[in-house]
Enzyme design. Structure first.
Site, short mmCIF file in Angstrom:
data_model
loop_
_atom_site.label_atom_id
_atom_site.label_comp_id
_atom_site.label_asym_id
_atom_site.label_seq_id
_atom_site.Cartn_x
_atom_site.Cartn_y
_atom_site.Cartn_z
N HIS A 1 -3.06 7.85 5.71
CA HIS A 1 -3.18 6.51 5.12
C HIS A 1 -4.59 6.00 5.42
O HIS A 1 -5.26 5.49 4.53
CB HIS A 1 -2.11 5.58 5.68
CG HIS A 1 -2.07 4.25 5.01
ND1 HIS A 1 -1.92 4.11 3.65
CD2 HIS A 1 -2.19 2.99 5.51
CE1 HIS A 1 -1.94 2.83 3.33
NE2 HIS A 1 -2.10 2.13 4.44
N HIS B 1 -9.75 1.60 -0.86
CA HIS B 1 -8.28 1.49 -0.80
C HIS B 1 -7.76 1.04 -2.16
O HIS B 1 -7.98 -0.11 -2.56
CB HIS B 1 -7.89 0.50 0.29
CG HIS B 1 -6.43 0.51 0.65
ND1 HIS B 1 -5.46 1.04 -0.18
CD2 HIS B 1 -5.79 0.06 1.75
CE1 HIS B 1 -4.29 0.90 0.39
NE2 HIS B 1 -4.46 0.32 1.56
N LYS C 1 -9.85 7.52 1.51
CA LYS C 1 -10.23 6.11 1.36
C LYS C 1 -11.67 5.89 1.80
O LYS C 1 -12.29 4.89 1.41
CB LYS C 1 -9.28 5.19 2.15
CG LYS C 1 -7.89 5.08 1.56
CD LYS C 1 -7.03 4.09 2.35
CE LYS C 1 -5.64 3.91 1.74
NZ LYS C 1 -4.77 5.08 1.95
N PHE D 1 1.74 -3.23 4.04
CA PHE D 1 1.99 -4.53 4.68
C PHE D 1 3.48 -4.84 4.61
O PHE D 1 4.15 -4.58 3.62
CB PHE D 1 1.22 -5.62 3.95
CG PHE D 1 -0.19 -5.82 4.49
CD1 PHE D 1 -0.78 -4.89 5.30
CD2 PHE D 1 -0.91 -6.95 4.14
CE1 PHE D 1 -2.07 -5.08 5.78
CE2 PHE D 1 -2.20 -7.15 4.60
CZ PHE D 1 -2.77 -6.21 5.43
N GLU E 1 -1.55 5.26 13.32
CA GLU E 1 -1.20 6.45 12.55
C GLU E 1 -1.47 7.71 13.37
O GLU E 1 -0.68 8.66 13.35
CB GLU E 1 -1.97 6.50 11.23
CG GLU E 1 -1.56 7.67 10.35
CD GLU E 1 -2.21 7.69 8.99
OE1 GLU E 1 -1.78 8.51 8.15
OE2 GLU E 1 -3.14 6.90 8.75
N CYS F 1 0.80 -1.22 0.00
CA CYS F 1 0.00 0.00 0.00
C CYS F 1 0.84 1.27 0.00
O CYS F 1 0.29 2.37 -0.15
CB CYS F 1 -0.93 0.00 1.21
SG CYS F 1 -1.76 -1.58 1.46
#
Length: 451
Positions: free
Chosen positions: A337, A374, A369, A437, A348, A189
């Site tokens: 994010h 996403h 998002k 990830f 975050e 991502c």
């Protein structure tokens, strides 16, 4: 020795809310959602049967000729790149027959590509049929000879080749006649943020004059959806898909799969000035770090994410705990994010507070998002484009579906309604976060261009 300045002169995207930059921005300002039940395959039995699809997309026939077998991820990228090229005032690639660089008076060896593009879509039906044909139930093993016979009969070599992650960059090189540095990264991502940041570094190092940077991806297929369902990372709110993406909300239960592409034209300031380009923003800072923690989980204290932000701020020469000369916070907007998973959103938030201290509560900090879903490897580039629009317009997009505040998420997430920042001095500096990830963390800072 002064540092080479890098600017952004063009951008294009293909998103679940459309592909025209201005119209999509208007929809983001309204808080529109692209989330709906999956139509690309029968997902009725999946615990998550919805996604944020790009609907009604068709690649221009002039671009199809370059890569007639290109998969959807590459087609998204080709379309977004063509739009970015045109918006940069470099011409219409559809009529340039692979000579876009030369026609724009760019030395082909000085035009590079850096993408965070994902793999192509598996030929799932034929792949599954070949596996079933090759399965020896008695031996509880695969009969490889039988599998190979079925695969040779069913699978097409062109489609299999298109699943390789290098192909999207190859197609763009063909379309634009780009013979400079060419890279593709797959850091989940964070990929297209990494690609854009490292493209800027290539320009600063003097290895190119112009870079096409960004990302493209689709995982809206049975294998892609199944993988994240098994990780319990996606929302299963089947009753109301449009509100399923709920970053920072206490009722959030996972992210929603999206797809698309975002491509930007980056140039050295010298090159952009020489050709009289319209400069949209300047790349002020870039940071990268790794959590070195777990394959899927983020480092819980947020130190990895914080390290990427600090690097970007240091490169941009911004003190994160000191207001600017006008008394505003040092960064006027953070593109989060903000996936909508329990872990990501709280960590975050922790990382932003760790870096910005008391200033953190003064900075609008939202997640698109909630509207796009996403876009996986394309997410960072598309979200960076929203930062550029925030600088241009003085408005910041909302985090929709944020109705139930989470005590662990206690910053200003611009809930549900876009915000006009013009009475507060506008938006001059934006920070965009992407965390992937495997613990990949990337941050880019863009600012209003000033000669």
């Amino acid at each position: 020795m002064s540092r080479t300045r890098v600017v952004i002169t063009g951008m294009g995207w293909v998103t679940p809310l459309g592909d025209d930059v201005e119209r999509v921005w208007s929809r983001l300002m309204r808080g529109d959602s692209g989330l709906a039940p999956v139509t690309r395959f029968d997902a009725a039995t999946f615990s998550t049967n919805f996604a944020s699809e790009v609907r009604g997309f068709e690649l221009d026939p002039a671009l199809v000729e370059f890569a007639p077998d290109a998969h959807l991820n590459s087609r998204f990228a080709m379309s977004a790149a063509a739009s970015a090229w045109k918006s940069a005032g470099l011409g219409d690639v559809r009529s340039m027959g692979g000579e876009a660089a030369r026609r724009a008076k760019i030395e082909p060896g000085r035009l590079g590509i850096y993408l965070g593009a994902g793999e192509g879509t598996p030929d799932f039906d034929n792949f599954a049929a070949s596996n079933l044909k090759g399965w020896d139930a008695g031996a509880r093993d695969t009969d490889t000879a039988r599998w190979a016979e079925a695969a040779l009969a069913r699978l097409r070599h062109a489609s299999e080749t298109e699943q390789e992650p290098n192909m999207t960059a190859q197609h763009l090189a063909d379309v634009f006649g780009a013979r400079g540095p060419s890279f593709n990264c797959m850091t989940a991502c964070a990929a297209s943020t990494q690609a854009t940041g490292e493209a800027a570094e290539i320009l600063r190092n003097g290895d190119a004059d112009v870079m096409l940077a960004g990302g493209s991806h689709t995982m809206i297929h049975p294998l892609g959806m199944t993988g994240f369902i098994r990780l319990t990372a996606m929302s299963s709110r089947r009753d109301d898909p449009a509100t399923a993406s709920r970053p920072f909300d206490s009722t959030r239960d996972g992210f929603v799969m999206g797809e698309g592409a975002g491509v930007l034209v980056l140039e050295t300031l010298e090159h952009a000035t020489r050709r009289g380009a319209n400069i949209l923003a300047e790349v002020a800072g870039y940071g990268a770090s790794a959590d070195a923690y777990r394959i899927t989980d983020i480092q819980p204290d947020g130190v990895g994410a914080g390290a990427a932000m600090r690097q970007a701020l240091e490169q941009a020469e911004i003190d994160p705990m000191r207001p600017d000369s006008g008394g505003r916070p040092p960064v006027q907007y953070i593109s989060a994010h903000g996936t909508g998973t329990k872990e990501n959103d709280s960590i975050e938030t922790r990382a932003v507070k760790l870096v910005f201290g008391e200033q953190a509560k003064r900075i609008p900090f939202s997640s698109v998002k909630s509207m796009f879903g996403h876009l996986i490897q394309a997410a960072g580039a598309v979200e960076l484009m929203t930062c550029i629009k925030a600088i241009e317009t003085g408005w910041v997009p909302p985090t929709i579906n944020l109705r139930h505040p989470d005590p662990e998420c206690d910053l200003d997430y611009v809930p549900n309604t876009a915000r006009d920042m013009r009475e507060r001095g506008g938006v001059d500096v934006c920070l965009s976060n992407s965390f992937g990830f495997g613990g990949q963390n990337n941050t880019i800072i863009v600012k209003r261009f000033s000669p």
